[in-house]
Design a protein around this motif. Structure first.
Motif, short mmCIF file in Angstrom:
data_model
loop_
_atom_site.label_atom_id
_atom_site.label_comp_id
_atom_site.label_asym_id
_atom_site.label_seq_id
_atom_site.Cartn_x
_atom_site.Cartn_y
_atom_site.Cartn_z
N THR A 268 -5.53 3.60 5.19
CA THR A 268 -4.52 4.09 6.13
C THR A 268 -5.07 4.03 7.55
O THR A 268 -4.37 3.60 8.48
N MET B 46 2.26 9.49 6.27
CA MET B 46 1.83 9.40 4.86
C MET B 46 0.98 10.58 4.47
O MET B 46 0.18 11.08 5.16
N LEU C 129 2.98 5.18 8.67
CA LEU C 129 1.59 5.42 8.28
C LEU C 129 1.11 6.80 8.73
O LEU C 129 0.35 7.45 8.01
N TYR D 161 0.83 -1.21 0.00
CA TYR D 161 0.00 0.00 0.00
C TYR D 161 0.86 1.26 0.00
O TYR D 161 0.64 2.19 -0.78
N MET D 162 1.88 1.30 0.87
CA MET D 162 2.74 2.49 0.93
C MET D 162 3.57 2.64 -0.33
O MET D 162 3.77 3.76 -0.82
N VAL E 90 -7.38 11.39 5.69
CA VAL E 90 -6.78 10.06 5.78
C VAL E 90 -7.69 9.05 5.10
O VAL E 90 -8.85 8.91 5.45
#
Length: 192
Positions: free
Chosen positions: A133, A192, A189, A100-101, A129
């Motif tokens: 996340t 992000m 996270l 995902y990141m 967000v």
């Protein structure tokens, strides 16, 4: 990650040290330790590489899809291993978070290694967000709290088995390793 460069370097050091310890655990006499240690070493070193500040190194654009592919394969391996041991479900979530990141970094503007200088609104189109996340943050925060509570020493029964001598076989160090990677994941996270 955006934020102070010193925090980014601290995260790099934490994740790299964790990855190095996991490599040491791969030499364990306990088969299950060896199995999980390889994936955890990959996770530690991958997190360390992703946390390097852009001022020090900006990877080429093709690196993020490669990260996503590597951790996608790690997620498939964890899914397969979860048939034998449900602990590997945590590895699956961790590898999925890395995919995902990496995918988020692949679509970020070119100046965005470690997402420096980006606001949450700029990254996610002003929606705040994203749900993924948020779910990952909840999971890893819960994991950190639960793992931390498990590391609190319990009263040792008299006459119990002595702790293993080898560093790679010490279960409390393996738990501390997983805890530090989960703390690193929360930090990544959050930024992000």
């Amino acid at each position: 990650m955006h934020g102070p460069v010193s925090a980014a370097w601290s995260l790099v050091a934490l994740c790299a040290a964790t990855g190095a310890y996991c490599l040491l655990r791969m030499r364990s006499a306990v088969e299950e330790q060896r199995r999980s240690a390889g994936g955890e070493a990959l996770m530690g070193f991958g997190m360390a590489a992703m946390a390097v500040p852009a001022a020090a190194f900006t990877p080429p654009g093709w690196a993020w899809p490669v990260y996503a592919a590597v951790f996608g394969l790690a997620a498939l391996r964890a899914l397969w291993a979860a048939r034998r041991d449900r602990h590997h479900l945590h590895h699956l979530v961790g590898a999925g978070a890395m995919v995902y990141m990496a995918a988020a970094m692949a679509v970020a503007p070119p100046a965005g290694h470690a997402m420096e200088g980006m606001s949450m609104e700029g990254m996610h189109g002003g929606t705040g967000v994203p749900a993924v996340t948020g779910v990952l943050l909840l999971y890893f925060t819960g994991y950190v709290l639960l793992s931390g509570a498990r590391l609190v020493p319990a009263a040792v029964a008299v006459g119990g088995p002595p702790p293993p001598v080898r560093w790679g076989d010490r279960p409390e160090l393996a738990r501390a390793c997983r805890l530090s990677m989960a703390i690193g994941m929360v930090a990544m996270l959050l930024t992000m």
